[in-house]
Scaffold this motif. Structure first.
Motif, PDB file in Angstrom:
ATOM      1  N   ASN A   1       6.453 -10.984  17.089  1.00  0.00           N
ATOM      2  CA  ASN A   1       5.066 -10.763  16.667  1.00  0.00           C
ATOM      3  C   ASN A   1       5.009 -10.411  15.179  1.00  0.00           C
ATOM      4  N   ARG A   2       5.970  -9.606  14.745  1.00  0.00           N
ATOM      5  CA  ARG A   2       5.999  -9.256  13.328  1.00  0.00           C
ATOM      6  C   ARG A   2       6.308 -10.481  12.471  1.00  0.00           C
ATOM      7  N   LEU A   3       7.182 -11.334  12.981  1.00  0.00           N
ATOM      8  CA  LEU A   3       7.519 -12.564  12.268  1.00  0.00           C
ATOM      9  C   LEU A   3       6.302 -13.477  12.152  1.00  0.00           C
ATOM     10  N   ILE A   4       5.528 -13.554  13.216  1.00  0.00           N
ATOM     11  CA  ILE A   4       4.344 -14.423  13.233  1.00  0.00           C
ATOM     12  C   ILE A   4       3.320 -14.014  12.178  1.00  0.00           C
ATOM     13  N   ILE A   5       3.140 -12.683  12.014  1.00  0.00           N
ATOM     14  CA  ILE A   5       2.079 -12.215  11.102  1.00  0.00           C
ATOM     15  C   ILE A   5       2.565 -12.039   9.668  1.00  0.00           C
ATOM     16  N   LEU A   6       3.834 -12.357   9.407  1.00  0.00           N
ATOM     17  CA  LEU A   6       4.362 -12.150   8.059  1.00  0.00           C
ATOM     18  C   LEU A   6       3.501 -12.822   6.999  1.00  0.00           C
ATOM     19  N   ASP A   7       3.129 -14.055   7.242  1.00  0.00           N
ATOM     20  CA  ASP A   7       2.378 -14.802   6.227  1.00  0.00           C
ATOM     21  C   ASP A   7       0.919 -14.372   6.144  1.00  0.00           C
ATOM     22  N   GLN A   8       0.486 -13.575   7.117  1.00  0.00           N
ATOM     23  CA  GLN A   8      -0.892 -13.065   7.069  1.00  0.00           C
ATOM     24  C   GLN A   8      -0.995 -11.791   6.231  1.00  0.00           C
ATOM     25  N   ILE A   9       0.146 -11.168   5.959  1.00  0.00           N
ATOM     26  CA  ILE A   9       0.145  -9.913   5.211  1.00  0.00           C
ATOM     27  C   ILE A   9       0.020 -10.229   3.722  1.00  0.00           C
ATOM     28  N   ARG A  10      -1.048  -9.758   3.126  1.00  0.00           N
ATOM     29  CA  ARG A  10      -1.277 -10.035   1.709  1.00  0.00           C
ATOM     30  C   ARG A  10      -0.351  -9.197   0.833  1.00  0.00           C
ATOM     31  N   GLN A  11      -0.133  -7.940   1.239  1.00  0.00           N
ATOM     32  CA  GLN A  11       0.713  -7.069   0.435  1.00  0.00           C
ATOM     33  C   GLN A  11       1.375  -6.037   1.344  1.00  0.00           C
ATOM     34  N   PHE A  12       2.681  -5.896   1.195  1.00  0.00           N
ATOM     35  CA  PHE A  12       3.412  -4.909   1.988  1.00  0.00           C
ATOM     36  C   PHE A  12       3.196  -3.523   1.393  1.00  0.00           C
ATOM     37  N   SER A  13       3.187  -2.536   2.269  1.00  0.00           N
ATOM     38  CA  SER A  13       2.974  -1.162   1.831  1.00  0.00           C
ATOM     39  C   SER A  13       4.147  -0.299   2.282  1.00  0.00           C
ATOM     40  N   TYR A  14       4.228   0.861   1.666  1.00  0.00           N
ATOM     41  CA  TYR A  14       5.294   1.781   2.040  1.00  0.00           C
ATOM     42  C   TYR A  14       4.943   3.167   1.521  1.00  0.00           C
ATOM     43  N   SER A  15       5.180   4.186   2.345  1.00  0.00           N
ATOM     44  CA  SER A  15       4.994   5.562   1.923  1.00  0.00           C
ATOM     45  C   SER A  15       6.308   6.311   2.081  1.00  0.00           C
ATOM     46  N   PRO A  16       6.871   6.846   1.000  1.00  0.00           N
ATOM     47  CA  PRO A  16       8.141   7.572   1.097  1.00  0.00           C
ATOM     48  C   PRO A  16       8.067   8.794   2.004  1.00  0.00           C
ATOM     49  N   THR A  17       6.863   9.343   2.190  1.00  0.00           N
ATOM     50  CA  THR A  17       6.714  10.539   3.022  1.00  0.00           C
ATOM     51  C   THR A  17       5.990  10.258   4.331  1.00  0.00           C
ATOM     52  N   GLY A  18       5.648   9.008   4.568  1.00  0.00           N
ATOM     53  CA  GLY A  18       4.897   8.683   5.780  1.00  0.00           C
ATOM     54  C   GLY A  18       5.741   8.018   6.839  1.00  0.00           C
ATOM     55  N   ASP A  19       5.096   7.662   7.947  1.00  0.00           N
ATOM     56  CA  ASP A  19       5.803   7.041   9.070  1.00  0.00           C
ATOM     57  C   ASP A  19       5.734   5.526   9.039  1.00  0.00           C
ATOM     58  N   ASN A  20       4.846   4.961   8.189  1.00  0.00           N
ATOM     59  CA  ASN A  20       4.810   3.512   7.956  1.00  0.00           C
ATOM     60  C   ASN A  20       4.707   2.718   9.260  1.00  0.00           C
ATOM     61  N   ARG A  21       3.626   2.974   9.995  1.00  0.00           N
ATOM     62  CA  ARG A  21       3.457   2.323  11.295  1.00  0.00           C
ATOM     63  C   ARG A  21       2.468   1.164  11.270  1.00  0.00           C
ATOM     64  N   THR A  22       1.787   0.920  10.139  1.00  0.00           N
ATOM     65  CA  THR A  22       0.837  -0.179  10.096  1.00  0.00           C
ATOM     66  C   THR A  22       1.571  -1.508  10.000  1.00  0.00           C
ATOM     67  N   ARG A  23       0.881  -2.583  10.334  1.00  0.00           N
ATOM     68  CA  ARG A  23       1.522  -3.896  10.420  1.00  0.00           C
ATOM     69  C   ARG A  23       2.027  -4.409   9.075  1.00  0.00           C
ATOM     70  N   ASP A  24       1.477  -3.877   7.983  1.00  0.00           N
ATOM     71  CA  ASP A  24       1.900  -4.341   6.665  1.00  0.00           C
ATOM     72  C   ASP A  24       2.945  -3.420   6.018  1.00  0.00           C
ATOM     73  N   SER A  25       3.433  -2.430   6.766  1.00  0.00           N
ATOM     74  CA  SER A  25       4.307  -1.435   6.149  1.00  0.00           C
ATOM     75  C   SER A  25       5.782  -1.735   6.397  1.00  0.00           C
TER      76      SER A  25
END
Length: 630
Positions: free
Chosen positions: A150-174
């Motif tokens: 499922n993550r592979l399928i939506i890869l091309d739908q993600i406009r920009q990847f996100s990341y939080s050094p202090t967060g849990d990064n659970r959203t589909r773009d993280s």
């Protein structure tokens, strides 16, 4: 990187040797050896002040900065405060720094993830073909394949990847923490453009506690330094004897390139003379580094209390030790203001009350580091979402409930609310989900972690971390809810997914254990661990050594003190030049002893008191009058 080590001009001060490396027209790289209490942070700040004064104008005009990587957010805050928050310096943790490096390489990140996910899926599918259908592990692997697909399928739908050094990064773009480290290490190793960007943006990079920085990252920074020797200075600050985590680079200060400078800070400003003599003895067989006390330093007192493991009332023993030290040192605060350090988190887990949770997760090599430093996403999910929400629910605090749900619940994302024609229905669904979760504590019940994630997964109140989601979905299918312990036979020889097995055990625990773990890891308990207090100092230190309570296989004080023989693995590792549990334990013992500013008491529980006493005398770490047989 073999070569002789250039120690710089011995007539110059340590800080002057570092300053000489920071000429941007002729930069040099260096490794500063800074043992316990030697003022490492002071030298780092002095170097930054020197750069501001000598190179600041040039750096600002050319839009360049100096990067400083530290190990913890607390260390970042301390350094920022000392340099008056000057934006010339980019002070951050390793995760923040590497995200800053890679965040603009969005298409490269996408392709890296695509390849990584495809490889993971192929490996899982191969394991499924070899394994037996209908088992717990087969179900988990199938769910993992679905999740990754499922993550592979939506890869091309993600406009920009996100990341939080202090967060849990659970959203589909993280991205998660380990992905960011892997991506940055690989990109730095094989992308010349990224190396060039790093050097142009940060011509000087300091790494504090470099011995504990992840091995793959340190090696990638060495590659950059080799390729850009004339325009890049890499400054490492640390002490290999204080390496705590096993994913750091072993023997970091050895076999450096011949043009590196290796200044040494010899004076220990923290410890009394007796403690300095002790820690010098502890490391004398490791390297040639020794420390000397500052002028006028007090003598201090050290005692080691050897106690039979069979003693049942250990709390009384430790109280008696405090009384003994108060009388010996003429310091009454030994009975009221003592920092108690322990071998390992296992001991605190047992004494404070989160042992089952800790023991389950500690078994996994992959989960262990996150468990020890408090960054494990699965636990952060409970600590940062579930526990605060439960507290607000119990207090009828509707404002806090609304804030948490609005901020974290996928039910109430801005997009969902905007797209929905029935916003009130969404709000009602979210409210019902909160009520359902809160009901788990009804009638003075205390739910298990599995009950909580099952409830949250069913209601959709929050997104679960990947592993917890896999387990929740498997647990919701009746025919797969049994484990090996109560009915389903695993195929013989099939390799278990140790991460999921660990979480399966952990999720049986009460949420109360997470609460106690949270209090401990945030330093709200009276116990400190070797890992947690590195860099800190306390007037009176009581060090508790108990292999029986610690339950760890990485460390053994019984081996260190001669009451237990080396294992076959230890002998083999030593012959092959690899570290042993003895080596790891000696490092931790060094770190713990070197916290003491005035006096130190060591309480060593053992199965063989005589062997320990004889070994201590033979090692000459303690004088006979300093060994107290309880």
């Amino acid at each position: 990187m073999a070569g002789a080590i250039n120690s710089g001009n011995s007539n110059q001060s340590v800080d002057e040797q570092i300053f000489n490396c920071l000429n941007l027209d002729n930069p040099k790289s260096f490794f500063l050896f800074a043992g316990a209490g030697s003022g490492k942070t002071r030298s780092l700040v002095n170097a930054l002040d020197f750069l501001r004064e000598q190179q600041g104008e040039f750096l600002r005009i050319n839009r360049k900065r100096v990067a400083v990587i530290t190990y913890t957010n607390a260390a970042c805050d301390e350094i920022k405060h000392r340099i008056h928050y000057d934006p010339l310096f980019y002070v951050c943790t390793i995760h923040s720094f590497v995200w800053e490096l890679i965040k603009n390489y969005q298409s490269d990140i996408r392709e890296w993830l695509r390849l990584e996910l495809k490889n993971d899926i192929l490996e899982l599918q191969a394991q499924l073909q070899k394994g037996k259908a209908g088992t717990k592990i087969a179900t988990d692997r199938q769910n993992s394949v679905i999740q990754k697909s499922n993550r592979l399928i939506i890869l091309d739908q993600i406009r920009q990847f996100s990341y939080s050094p202090t967060g849990d990064n659970r959203t589909r773009d993280s991205l998660n923490h380990s992905e960011v480290i892997k991506i940055a290490s690989e990109f730095l190793m094989r992308k010349p453009l990224m190396q060039e960007v790093l050097v142009r943006k940060f011509p000087i990079l300091f790494i504090d506690e470099s011995q504990d920085t992840k091995k793959e990252l340190i090696e990638s920074f060495f590659v950059v330094q080799q390729n850009y020797q004339s325009s890049f200075s890499l400054g490492l600050f640390g002490d290999t004897m204080q390496r705590i985590y096993n994913d750091g680079k072993e023997n970091l200060g050895k076999d450096l390139p011949p043009d590196w400078v290796t200044p040494v800070k010899k004076i220990n400003y923290r410890c009394p003379k007796r403690v300095i003599a002790l820690i010098n003895s502890i490391r004398k067989d490791v390297d040639e580094q020794t420390q000397v006390p500052k002028d006028g330093q007090v003598d201090g007192d050290v005692r080691i209390f050897v106690v039979s493991q069979e003693i049942e009332n250990k709390a009384k023993i430790e109280t008696d030790v405090s009384s003994y030290m108060a009388e010996l040192t003429k310091d009454d605060l030994w009975t009221s203001d003592v920092k108690t350090l322990i071998l390992e988190h296992h001991m605190a887990a047992k004494r404070i009350g989160f042992f089952s949770l800790f023991e389950a997760l500690y078994k996994s090599d992959i989960l262990r580091i996150g468990l020890l430093d408090g960054s494990l996403p699965g636990l952060r999910f409970f600590i940062e979402l579930i526990l605060p929400l439960k507290t607000a629910y119990s207090n009828n605090d509707s404002f806090t409930i609304a804030r948490i749900v609005k901020q974290y619940s996928p039910l109430l994302t801005g997009k969902n609310l905007k797209d929905s024609k029935e916003q009130m229905a969404l709000l009602k669904k979210a409210n019902e989900a909160v009520q359902s979760l809160g009901s788990l504590w009804g009638n003075d019940d205390t739910p298990t972690l599995l009950q909580i994630i099952s409830n949250v997964d069913e209601s959709g109140l929050f997104s679960l971390p990947d592993t917890l989601s896999i387990i929740s979905k498997r647990a919701s299918i009746k025919e797969y809810s049994l484990t090996r312990d109560n009915g389903i036979e695993e195929s013989i020889g099939e390799e278990n997914d140790l991460v999921i097995d660990a979480w399966d055990e952990a999720l049986k625990c009460s949420v109360t254990e997470v609460q106690r773990y949270s209090e401990y890891i945030s330093d709200q308990s009276k116990f400190g661990t070797h890992q947690g207090v590195k860099g800190l100092e306390f007037p009176r230190v009581m060090l508790i050594l108990n292999d029986e309570e610690a339950r760890g296989f990485l460390f053994s004080y019984e081996k260190l003190f001669g009451a237990k023989s080396f294992s076959e693995a230890d002998v083999k590792n030593r012959k092959e030049g690899r570290e042993t549990s003895f080596d790891r334990t000696r490092r931790l013992f060094y770190v713990a002893c070197s916290r003491a500013e005035k006096s130190l008491a060591i309480v060593a529980y053992t199965k063989d008191s005589g062997a320990v006493k004889n070994s201590l005398l033979r090692q000459q770490w303690f004088a006979s009058e300093e060994i107290v047989m309880m």
